[in-house]
Structure formats: C-alpha cells, structure tokens
Design a protein around this motif. Structure first.
Motif, PDB file in Angstrom:
ATOM      1  N   LEU A   3      43.130  82.666 130.666  1.00 21.71           N
ATOM      2  CA  LEU A   3      43.246  81.315 129.782  1.00 21.71           C
ATOM      3  C   LEU A   3      44.368  80.697 130.376  1.00 21.71           C
ATOM      4  O   LEU A   3      45.291  81.362 131.142  1.00 21.71           O
ATOM      5  CB  LEU A   3      43.404  81.967 128.445  1.00 21.71           C
ATOM      6  N   CYS A   5      47.151  77.337 129.884  1.00 15.44           N
ATOM      7  CA  CYS A   5      47.805  76.370 128.716  1.00 15.44           C
ATOM      8  C   CYS A   5      48.812  75.735 129.379  1.00 15.44           C
ATOM      9  O   CYS A   5      49.541  75.986 130.494  1.00 15.44           O
ATOM     10  CB  CYS A   5      48.445  77.199 127.517  1.00 15.44           C
ATOM     11  N   ASP A  69      41.634  78.825 135.385  1.00 16.72           N
ATOM     12  CA  ASP A  69      40.745  80.128 134.720  1.00 16.72           C
ATOM     13  C   ASP A  69      39.328  79.607 135.268  1.00 16.72           C
ATOM     14  O   ASP A  69      38.648  78.935 134.917  1.00 16.72           O
ATOM     15  CB  ASP A  69      40.524  79.688 133.254  1.00 16.72           C
ATOM     16  N   ALA A 103      38.179  75.957 133.894  1.00 18.96           N
ATOM     17  CA  ALA A 103      39.083  75.000 133.358  1.00 18.96           C
ATOM     18  C   ALA A 103      40.339  75.090 134.221  1.00 18.96           C
ATOM     19  O   ALA A 103      40.771  76.084 134.387  1.00 18.96           O
ATOM     20  CB  ALA A 103      39.295  75.459 131.978  1.00 18.96           C
ATOM     21  N   ARG A 118      36.942  70.500 133.510  1.00 11.19           N
ATOM     22  CA  ARG A 118      36.124  71.478 132.956  1.00 11.19           C
ATOM     23  C   ARG A 118      34.829  71.725 133.746  1.00 11.19           C
ATOM     24  O   ARG A 118      34.104  70.575 134.340  1.00 11.19           O
ATOM     25  CB  ARG A 118      36.019  71.267 131.666  1.00 11.19           C
ATOM     26  N   ARG A 124      33.763  77.573 130.630  1.00 10.85           N
ATOM     27  CA  ARG A 124      35.192  78.031 130.299  1.00 10.85           C
ATOM     28  C   ARG A 124      35.775  76.663 129.504  1.00 10.85           C
ATOM     29  O   ARG A 124      35.513  75.556 129.978  1.00 10.85           O
ATOM     30  CB  ARG A 124      36.120  78.259 131.590  1.00 10.85           C
ATOM     31  N   LEU A 126      38.377  74.174 127.282  1.00 14.84           N
ATOM     32  CA  LEU A 126      39.775  73.537 127.683  1.00 14.84           C
ATOM     33  C   LEU A 126      39.815  72.689 126.438  1.00 14.84           C
ATOM     34  O   LEU A 126      39.186  71.710 126.314  1.00 14.84           O
ATOM     35  CB  LEU A 126      39.673  73.080 128.800  1.00 14.84           C
ATOM     36  N   SER A 140      43.435  76.885 126.735  1.00 14.78           N
ATOM     37  CA  SER A 140      41.884  76.933 126.697  1.00 14.78           C
ATOM     38  C   SER A 140      41.286  77.206 125.227  1.00 14.78           C
ATOM     39  O   SER A 140      40.081  76.675 125.170  1.00 14.78           O
ATOM     40  CB  SER A 140      41.730  78.427 127.321  1.00 14.78           C
ATOM     41  N   THR A 469      31.231  77.707 124.421  1.00 12.61           N
ATOM     42  CA  THR A 469      32.594  77.743 124.046  1.00 12.61           C
ATOM     43  C   THR A 469      32.814  78.878 122.803  1.00 12.61           C
ATOM     44  O   THR A 469      33.624  79.677 122.508  1.00 12.61           O
ATOM     45  CB  THR A 469      32.961  76.393 123.303  1.00 12.61           C
TER      46      THR A 469
END
Length: 630
Positions: A3, A5, A69, A103, A118, A124, A126, A140, A469
């Motif tokens: 993940l 961020c 990711d 992502a 993405r 994945r 985002l 994520s 998702t």
C-alpha cells in the motif's frame, strides 16, 4: 501486497513524516506488521507499506522519488524505472502505456510536480483528498486519509445512494464527501503553489473503432484466447508458486483455478481454492454449483480447498468503514483470511469475464438479426434449441423475438425488471429527492445492446474498478493482493476485438471461451449453462428475522440516524413485509418463495434489508476530522 501513501504541502511548509506514519497506521489492519518505508523531501513525504516483508519501499531515481504498489506485465525493468520511462515518454498518458496492477506516486523535484497514476482497470486502489493552498494527500485506501485526520469521514449522500442502487461506486466516488478515488486508467498532476489545482487526465479509453474488428476463424479465436489467458495467469503467479484462487464452479474462476494449479505444479507450488456456497443445496439440482466445484477438484487433485458459507447480513454487524455493506468475518473476509493462513500473497479471481473473455451479453441472437448475420442465426438457433431441449419455435420466441420487444412491453408481459432500475428496482428505497440525483448519475445498463460503444463502456466507465477496489479493501485486511487474469490488458483488448457472431457457436453462448477451455475444464463445467444465486437462500433465511427487521425499520422511522436521510424508510418497511413468514416453512426449513410472494423477485425484499442496515448506521464522520480543522 503493498500500500502507498503520501502528502504534498502546497503552502510552502515542510511535509511531516508523522502524517505519513499516521496514514500507514490507519491502513494497517490489526494483527499485521508490514515493513514501512517513509521518505520526506521538502514539501512531500511518501510512504510504502510492504506486507510481504521482502524489503524495498520508497525509491529515488535521478531527481525523482517513487512510491509504487505494483505488479507489472511484460516488463524487465523495476517498477520505478518502468514508470519513470513511461512518464518521460508519454507524460500524462503513462497509465495507458504501462500494463499491470498498480497505484503509483512520483515526485519530480526539479519541476516540483506530483504525479499519481492508476492501472487501466483500477485493480490497485488509490484515494486522494486536496485542500487548495493547503495539502494534497493520497493513500491506497480512504482510511489512510480519514483515519489520519487528513479528510472527513462524512458521507457523500449521492455517491452513497448510488452505491446501494448499483452495488458499486462509479468513477472517482469513494462514498466520502472529502475523498475521491483516482479513476482507473487516469493520471493526476499537481505542481507546488497556493493557486495550483490537480489536473486529472484520462489516459486509458478503449478504441471503439477496434471493437468487433478481429478477423479469423472461431478456432483461431479460441486458440488465441487460451494462449493469452495462460500467459495472464502465469504473470500473476508468485515466485514460489503458492497462490489462492476463487472457485465458484463458473467458467471464469474454474478456468483460472485449473491454469494456476497446472502452473503451480510445474514450479513446485500449491494452490488453495476458495469457494463460497450456500449452507445447503437449493434450487433445481441442475443449478447447484457444488457438483461443478467438485468436478474441478476431482480433476486437479492436489488443489487444497476451503468452503465458506454465505453470511446473512444483519443490522449491527461490524463493517470495514471503507466499504459500506462489507461484513467483517463475512464470507469474502474469511476467504482472504484463509488465503493468508495458507501463505499465499496473492488471490486470483475471475472478475471481468462476463464483460470480456466470457462475454455474456443479452439478446445476442436479436443483435445478430439486426446486423444481418442470417447465416449464423439459421445455424445457431436450431443448435441452441437442441442443446436447451426445446423446440425451434420456442427458441425463436425466447431468444430472438422477445429481446426485440420494447422494454415497456416486456414489463407488461411480466418479463424481468432490472434490479438497478431507478423506479422499479432498488432505487425505490432511496429518498425520493435523492433518487432523482442518483438516477442522473447511474451507470448505464451494460451487456444489453451489445454495441461497440456499450462493450467499450463496460471497461472504460463502469463498475469493474469499484468491484476490484472492494476486493482490495478485503485483501488489505490480511495482507493479500487480489489480481484478475481476465482483466489483463491483452485479454481485454482481444475480447473487445471479437465480432459478436463468434460469441455464439455449437449451440452455446460465451464462445469462443468454451472452445478454448477444451482440455482444461471438465465438460460438465465447460458446457454448464447456469448456476443458482445466493439470493434464494438469503430470501428464505431472513424469514426468522422478518418481524424483528420490520420492528427495527419502524424504530428507525421514529428516531432517524445520520445515514437514514439517504433512504425512504416507508418504502423499506414495505419491502421488508415481502419477506416470507417463518411459519410457512417446509419441513426441511426451506420456503416456497413463489407461493408466498407471487411476482415478487427475491432481490426486492433483500435490498430492503440491505438498505435498512445502511440506514441504521451511525454518523460515519465520528472519529474523523476535517482537513481544514487540523
């Protein structure tokens, strides 16, 4: 699984590693301990959570910082190098030129520009939030933003209502008022400055001119499809060959499970098949999926197998806040837990088949009639009649004439109403004023007209990214990365290129996939026509809860919750009254739903229960802090 961020300060301040650490903590489910890599650099700070514990994290390359990711297809380069090469060459179109599940966030120090991207199908996730002149933060999962206090957890009523009307979110909707998902196949760019605004760019869009243009025989199409799918499965196999697979007994999941099993076997790996079934066999025996699952397991005897039973959603059950309607310890959550216990870092699923490789469009015979494919109809209608065990005249009426009737006339004749219909379907349970706004934003019904525009729309702007998702949210609870071989870019492009007449052959629909699976799937699975849905058992199982659910609806009407504004509580109460009475059960515990509620389809009261649960939720903003209050 990974993940990501990060945060970008737009006000000239230095980004704090603590904000990134808070986002990482909010996305880490209890019991998990990922390796967390955090790298601040002036106005930005990036973070990567690595649940596989294989090292690596935020990377630097020639003036760029990259957090990814990613699982890339057909690339010998590292993800960081592949993304940088694509962005240098293609700019904002880089998500259309990079194949895989990903992502990614990239920071260009020289131009002080943040890029987000993405993958083309949104495998994945985002999410992001922005306060102009303040901060842009991404993660994520939405909980990385609202859980860290960087955005509010209050709901977006229209997006929330749309999710319940159509089961999934659309486009950038997250269900939260201050948070959006970067849409699948899009990029986002933002340069530092108080007046700067994010620039979102659609990179991927299927070329409608190529839909249905493939030239070749039915056998050539089957051979090509088989090769592409085998490659798609192989590219998603972990290095140690240990992987989990959904196995429902349908064409999509069964084919993926068998291919994964054979590839794992050659690499000394193992496959865990995960099946969700009803607790008891229901419906006609020919619709029971258990024999289909058993046929796969009998053929691939070294595949491990776990069955979890469908969970009955009820008010008060714990949910993952990022997905309204999810059930903690529900069937999907438990399957991810079993995959993690098995030691599989990845779960392969059959999402995307109906829209592409195993195309399941309605009214194909009528569509071929409109297009003038009379030789195909003359050959296939009698073949379909024979395989369905009916006369040619009945097959012509059901397969050709009825689909040609206008929708209103079909309703008057008692034909099916689509569950997502705003007036006659699930939309009946939304607040009337909100229903109008939701209807204006609803995804169009697909797999109906079979036009090039509709087939492309299924991949360009519909429910698939949201469905992916959901699985990503469930997988993140256990450090598992779901992946979908039928959403491989080459598989999707090839499926879209197939002309409609190739989807019907030998008296069967969902061709050329059935032909491609000769020697892979047992014929009992390869030639199966349908299987029973979970709704039948839920409909009867709710019988014992009927009176309590009606009482809860009445109590909620008298004391509304923060989320009940989205729904029409009177309509919900009326829908609940269509549930079967518990005293009308047969000796075996089942209920004859047709006898109890003639003309009522099970999803009508079932969605009333779903909406009751949603209407009774507390304020989702509790525990969240608005970004402008920090």
């Amino acid at each position: 699984m990974r993940l990501i961020c990060g945060i970008l300060r737009l006000d000239g301040a230095t980004a704090s590693s603590e904000d990134v650490r808070a986002m990482a903590s909010a996305m880490t489910a209890p019991g998990l301990s990922p390796d967390v890599s955090i790298r601040p650099n002036g106005p930005v700070a990036f973070g990567v959570l690595d649940f596989a514990g294989r090292g690596g994290g935020v990377e630097e390359r020639d003036g760029w910082i990259v957090a990814a990711d990613a699982r890339l297809d057909r690339s010998n380069r590292s993800p960081a190098d592949a993304f940088l090469g694509a962005i240098h060459e293609h700019g904002p179109d880089f998500p259309d030129r990079t194949d895989g599940d990903y992502a990614v966030a990239l920071w260009d120090r020289r131009s002080a520009t943040l890029w987000l991207g993405r993958d083309f199908m949104g495998v994945r996730p985002l999410a992001w939030t922005c306060r102009p002149g303040g901060v842009l933060a991404f993660a994520s999962l939405p909980k990385g933003l609202h859980g860290a206090g960087l955005a509010s957890a209050s709901i977006d009523p229209v997006a929330y209502g749309l999710k319940f009307a159509q089961q999934y979110f659309r486009g950038g909707d997250s269900g939260f008022s201050d948070i959006a998902y970067l849409p699948a196949g899009h990029s986002l760019a933002l340069s530092v400055g108080r007046d700067a605004l994010p620039r979102i760019h659609r990179a991927y869009c299927p070329d409608r001119r190529q839909v249905g243009r493939w030239k070749g025989t039915a056998q050539q199409a089957a051979d090509t499809l088989r090769d592409l799918l085998e490659d798609a499965v192989a590219s998603r196999m972990p290095a140690d060959g240990k992987v989990a697979c959904h196995l429902s007994g349908g064409l999509d999941s069964s084919a993926i499970t068998v291919m994964a099993a054979r590839q794992a076997r050659s690499a000394g790996g193992r496959v865990l098949a995960l099946s969700m079934t009803t607790a008891r066999a229901i419906g006609p025996e020919r619709l029971d999926e258990r024999p289909l699952i058993a046929a796969i397991l009998d053929q691939e005897r070294d595949v491990s197998h776990v069955v979890v039973h469908d969970t009955l959603p009820l008010p008060g059950q714990a949910e993952d806040i990022d997905w309204p309607g999810s059930i903690v310890q529900g069937a999907d959550d438990l399957m991810m837990a079993h995959a993690a216990a098995f030691g599989a870092p990845r779960l392969l699923s059959g999402v995307g088949g109906d829209e592409g490789a195993t195309y399941n469009g309605a009214g194909l015979y009528a569509c071929l009639f409109r297009q003038g494919h009379l030789p195909t109809l003359i050959r296939e209608l009698p073949a379909r009649a024979q395989s369905d065990g009916m006369s040619v005249s009945v097959a012509m009426r059901e397969r050709l004439l009825m689909p040609l009737l206008p929708a209103g006339l079909k309703r008057r004749l008692g034909r099916k109403t689509n569950a997502a219909d705003a007036s006659h379907g699930i939309g009946r349970y939304l607040d009337p004023e909100l229903r109008r706004l939701v209807t204006a934003r609803m995804m169009p019904v697909i797999l109906q007209s079979n036009t090039a525009e509709e087939r492309a729309l299924a991949f360009a702007d519909h429910h698939i990214p949201s469905r992916c998702t959901y699985y990503a949210i469930m997988g993140a609870r256990h450090g598992i990365a779901p992946s979908f071989p039928l959403l491989d870019r080459r598989v999707v492009d090839f499926a879209l290129s197939l002309p409609l007449h190739l989807f019907l052959s030998d008296g069967f629909s969902r061709q050329p996939f059935r032909r491609a699976m000769q020697g892979i799937l047992p014929d009992s699975v390869r030639l199966a026509r349908e299987k029973v849905g979970l709704g039948d058992q839920r409909y009867t199982d709710y019988a014992s809860h009927r009176d309590d659910l009606i009482a809860q609806a009445e109590a909620l009407r008298k004391a509304p919750s923060a989320t009940s504004q989205v729904f029409d509580l009177e309509a919900i109460r009326a829908g609940l009254q269509l549930l079967p009475h518990p005293d009308r059960a047969r000796p075996d515990g089942t209920i004859d739903r047709e006898a109890l509620a003639p003309g009522v389809r099970p999803w009508i009261p079932l969605m009333a229960v779903t909406c009751l649960i949603a209407a009774g939720r507390g304020d989702r903003a509790a525990g969240g802090t608005r970004a402008d209050d920090r």
